[in-house]
Each structure stands twice: as structure tokens, then as C-alpha cells.
Write a protein that holds these residues in place. Structure first.
Motif, PDB file in Angstrom:
ATOM      1  N   ASP A 250       0.859  -1.184   0.000  1.00 58.46           N
ATOM      2  CA  ASP A 250       0.000   0.000   0.000  1.00 58.46           C
ATOM      3  C   ASP A 250       0.894   1.233   0.000  1.00 58.46           C
ATOM      4  O   ASP A 250       2.123   1.140   0.031  1.00 58.46           O
ATOM      5  N   ARG A 251       0.293   2.404  -0.034  1.00 61.03           N
ATOM      6  CA  ARG A 251       1.093   3.623  -0.196  1.00 61.03           C
ATOM      7  C   ARG A 251       2.004   3.893   0.992  1.00 61.03           C
ATOM      8  O   ARG A 251       3.096   4.426   0.819  1.00 61.03           O
ATOM      9  N   PHE A 252       1.599   3.522   2.203  1.00 58.28           N
ATOM     10  CA  PHE A 252       2.460   3.760   3.365  1.00 58.28           C
ATOM     11  C   PHE A 252       3.665   2.816   3.362  1.00 58.28           C
ATOM     12  O   PHE A 252       4.778   3.225   3.668  1.00 58.28           O
ATOM     13  N   ASP A 253       3.438   1.546   3.001  1.00 53.00           N
ATOM     14  CA  ASP A 253       4.556   0.599   2.901  1.00 53.00           C
ATOM     15  C   ASP A 253       5.544   1.059   1.835  1.00 53.00           C
ATOM     16  O   ASP A 253       6.760   1.019   2.028  1.00 53.00           O
ATOM     17  N   ALA A 254       5.021   1.521   0.706  1.00 56.21           N
ATOM     18  CA  ALA A 254       5.883   2.007  -0.372  1.00 56.21           C
ATOM     19  C   ALA A 254       6.678   3.225   0.080  1.00 56.21           C
ATOM     20  O   ALA A 254       7.862   3.351  -0.227  1.00 56.21           O
ATOM     21  N   LYS A 255       6.039   4.115   0.846  1.00 55.30           N
ATOM     22  CA  LYS A 255       6.749   5.292   1.357  1.00 55.30           C
ATOM     23  C   LYS A 255       7.867   4.873   2.314  1.00 55.30           C
ATOM     24  O   LYS A 255       8.958   5.440   2.284  1.00 55.30           O
ATOM     25  N   ILE A 256       7.574   3.902   3.174  1.00 58.89           N
ATOM     26  CA  ILE A 256       8.598   3.404   4.107  1.00 58.89           C
ATOM     27  C   ILE A 256       9.804   2.911   3.326  1.00 58.89           C
ATOM     28  O   ILE A 256      10.954   3.259   3.622  1.00 58.89           O
ATOM     29  N   LEU A 257       9.563   2.101   2.302  1.00 57.40           N
ATOM     30  CA  LEU A 257      10.662   1.550   1.502  1.00 57.40           C
ATOM     31  C   LEU A 257      11.417   2.641   0.753  1.00 57.40           C
ATOM     32  O   LEU A 257      12.648   2.591   0.657  1.00 57.40           O
ATOM     33  N   ASP A 258      10.687   3.621   0.239  1.00 53.47           N
ATOM     34  CA  ASP A 258      11.340   4.743  -0.461  1.00 53.47           C
ATOM     35  C   ASP A 258      12.292   5.482   0.464  1.00 53.47           C
ATOM     36  O   ASP A 258      13.415   5.812   0.080  1.00 53.47           O
ATOM     37  N   VAL A 259      11.853   5.756   1.682  1.00 57.62           N
ATOM     38  CA  VAL A 259      12.687   6.491   2.646  1.00 57.62           C
ATOM     39  C   VAL A 259      13.884   5.644   3.056  1.00 57.62           C
ATOM     40  O   VAL A 259      15.025   6.114   3.076  1.00 57.62           O
ATOM     41  N   LEU A 260      13.648   4.366   3.382  1.00 51.06           N
ATOM     42  CA  LEU A 260      14.740   3.499   3.828  1.00 51.06           C
ATOM     43  C   LEU A 260      15.764   3.234   2.733  1.00 51.06           C
ATOM     44  O   LEU A 260      16.940   3.013   3.027  1.00 51.06           O
ATOM     45  N   ALA A 261      15.334   3.265   1.484  1.00 53.93           N
ATOM     46  CA  ALA A 261      16.268   3.049   0.372  1.00 53.93           C
ATOM     47  C   ALA A 261      17.321   4.149   0.324  1.00 53.93           C
ATOM     48  O   ALA A 261      18.442   3.922  -0.126  1.00 53.93           O
ATOM     49  N   VAL A 262      16.968   5.332   0.820  1.00 50.86           N
ATOM     50  CA  VAL A 262      17.894   6.460   0.820  1.00 50.86           C
ATOM     51  C   VAL A 262      18.565   6.638   2.178  1.00 50.86           C
ATOM     52  O   VAL A 262      19.732   6.998   2.258  1.00 50.86           O
ATOM     53  N   ASP A 263      17.831   6.365   3.255  1.00 52.75           N
ATOM     54  CA  ASP A 263      18.342   6.578   4.607  1.00 52.75           C
ATOM     55  C   ASP A 263      17.960   5.409   5.505  1.00 52.75           C
ATOM     56  O   ASP A 263      16.961   5.478   6.223  1.00 52.75           O
ATOM     57  N   GLY A 264      18.748   4.357   5.470  1.00 49.50           N
ATOM     58  CA  GLY A 264      18.487   3.167   6.266  1.00 49.50           C
ATOM     59  C   GLY A 264      18.710   3.355   7.755  1.00 49.50           C
ATOM     60  O   GLY A 264      18.322   2.505   8.549  1.00 49.50           O
ATOM     61  N   ARG A 265      19.309   4.465   8.148  1.00 45.87           N
ATOM     62  CA  ARG A 265      19.583   4.725   9.562  1.00 45.87           C
ATOM     63  C   ARG A 265      18.595   5.696  10.195  1.00 45.87           C
ATOM     64  O   ARG A 265      18.768   6.117  11.329  1.00 45.87           O
ATOM     65  N   ILE A 266      17.539   6.042   9.488  1.00 47.63           N
ATOM     66  CA  ILE A 266      16.559   6.983   9.997  1.00 47.63           C
ATOM     67  C   ILE A 266      15.851   6.397  11.222  1.00 47.63           C
ATOM     68  O   ILE A 266      15.602   5.187  11.283  1.00 47.63           O
ATOM     69  N   SER A 267      15.559   7.234  12.188  1.00 47.56           N
ATOM     70  CA  SER A 267      14.845   6.759  13.384  1.00 47.56           C
ATOM     71  C   SER A 267      13.386   6.495  13.017  1.00 47.56           C
ATOM     72  O   SER A 267      12.860   7.049  12.044  1.00 47.56           O
ATOM     73  N   VAL A 268      12.726   5.659  13.813  1.00 46.40           N
ATOM     74  CA  VAL A 268      11.321   5.356  13.566  1.00 46.40           C
ATOM     75  C   VAL A 268      10.484   6.630  13.693  1.00 46.40           C
ATOM     76  O   VAL A 268       9.554   6.845  12.916  1.00 46.40           O
ATOM     77  N   THR A 269      10.832   7.488  14.629  1.00 45.30           N
ATOM     78  CA  THR A 269      10.103   8.749  14.808  1.00 45.30           C
ATOM     79  C   THR A 269      10.216   9.614  13.554  1.00 45.30           C
ATOM     80  O   THR A 269       9.207  10.127  13.051  1.00 45.30           O
ATOM     81  N   ALA A 270      11.412   9.771  13.039  1.00 45.15           N
ATOM     82  CA  ALA A 270      11.609  10.571  11.826  1.00 45.15           C
ATOM     83  C   ALA A 270      10.943   9.906  10.620  1.00 45.15           C
ATOM     84  O   ALA A 270      10.369  10.591   9.765  1.00 45.15           O
ATOM     85  N   LEU A 271      11.002   8.584  10.551  1.00 45.57           N
ATOM     86  CA  LEU A 271      10.349   7.848   9.469  1.00 45.57           C
ATOM     87  C   LEU A 271       8.842   8.088   9.512  1.00 45.57           C
ATOM     88  O   LEU A 271       8.216   8.348   8.477  1.00 45.57           O
ATOM     89  N   ALA A 272       8.260   8.020  10.692  1.00 42.44           N
ATOM     90  CA  ALA A 272       6.821   8.245  10.850  1.00 42.44           C
ATOM     91  C   ALA A 272       6.435   9.638  10.365  1.00 42.44           C
ATOM     92  O   ALA A 272       5.433   9.802   9.655  1.00 42.44           O
ATOM     93  N   GLU A 273       7.239  10.621  10.713  1.00 40.55           N
ATOM     94  CA  GLU A 273       6.969  11.988  10.261  1.00 40.55           C
ATOM     95  C   GLU A 273       7.023  12.081   8.739  1.00 40.55           C
ATOM     96  O   GLU A 273       6.190  12.731   8.114  1.00 40.55           O
TER      97      GLU A 273
END
Length: 160
Positions: free
Chosen positions: A8-31
């Protein structure tokens, strides 16, 4: 997330962000994806447990490490029965200079991406490792002059 591999769109967004920044915190990822921390963390764990996210690692610059010679090697096997393919596949895993190995359809059976320190190093890898892999009957090498695009896998946009 469905087991069919559709995100779904949220899962895709998670993967998009992690593909660029795998060290992002869960809080920052949620934002970044527009959800609160708890559902983001639950989705992240599900993507990990489902095997969509296989792990996290550091990416190194091969040029900075002196491994700037890339060759693509077509490999022809003398035997393509299942046991021969399995033997070849297992042996390829033990050669660290082989970055990628793909079984292909066509005149050759496999395409390898090999990264070495230079032509002399490549010739040694070809002679000592690639040519001695199980059932290899021939190879053809193409030397890359420049990488125009070389990135990891990008998630497919969500369906629907």
C-alpha cells in the motif's frame, strides 16, 4: 500488507525512505510518511518479518576502495541439468569479486557482474575462479567504461 507482494502507499513510502536513509529513526520515518510512530513501527516490523526488508547494511564506494574495474561476463556451461546448475550456483557464492550472478536465456547460461582492482586482478579472478567454476565451458567478457546508473532496487509504486 498482503502476501501477494502488493504494497500500500504507506509501505511504499517506508521503503522509499529506507532506500535512501536506512539509519533513519522510527520517529523521523513516521513523520516523513505521515503516520504516527506506533503504526509505522508495526509496518516496519511486518515488512521485515515478511522478508520484504531483508536487512540493513552500509554501502561502500567501490571507487574509493580502488575496486573501479567492472566486467560483465557471459558464462556458458557444458551441462545444464539441475544438479550442474546447483553446483555452479553454490560455487559462485564463494567468489567475493562476483557482485551479481543471473541465469539468463540466450546463447550463454549466466551473466556475472565482476568488480576488481584492475585488469590484472580481473584476469587473475577469471583464470583462478570463474574459469574453474563447475561446468564452465566458455566465457565472454565485456569491460564497463563508465557506470551511468548503478543503484539498489527501488520499491515499485503501490498498486491502485
Amino acid at each position: 500488507m498482503q502476501s501477494t507482494g502488493i504494497l500500500d502507499r504507506f509501505d511504499a513510502k517506508i521503503l522509499d525512505v529506507l532506500a535512501v536513509d536506512g539509519r533513519i529513526s522510527v520517529t523521523a520515518l513516521a513523520e516523513r510518511i505521515g503516520l504516527s510512530k506506533s503504526p509505522t513501527q508495526a509496518r516496519l516490523r511486518k515488512l521485515e518479518s515478511d522478508g520484504v526488508i531483508r536487512g540493513y547494511r552500509a554501502l561502500f564506494d567501490p571507487i574509493a576502495l580502488g575496486r573501479d574495474h567492472v566486467s560483465f561476463v557471459e558464462v556458458k556451461l557444458s551441462d545444464t541439468r539441475e544438479s550442474a546448475l546447483r553446483d555452479f550456483n553454490e560455487a559462485v557464492l564463494a567468489v567475493p569479486q562476483i557482485e551479481q550472478c543471473h541465469m539468463i536465456a540466450g546463447a550463454y547460461d549466466y551473466l556475472l557482474k565482476v568488480r576488481t582492482y584492475g585488469m590484472t586482478d580481473y584476469r587473475a579472478v577469471l583464470a583462478s575462479f570463474i574459469s574453474t567454476l563447475p561446468n564452465v565451458s566458455g566465457t565472454s567478457t565485456y569491460v564497463a567504461m563508465q557506470a551511468v546508473k548503478e543503484e539498489g532496487v527501488s520499491p515499485v509504486p503501490p498498486q491502485g
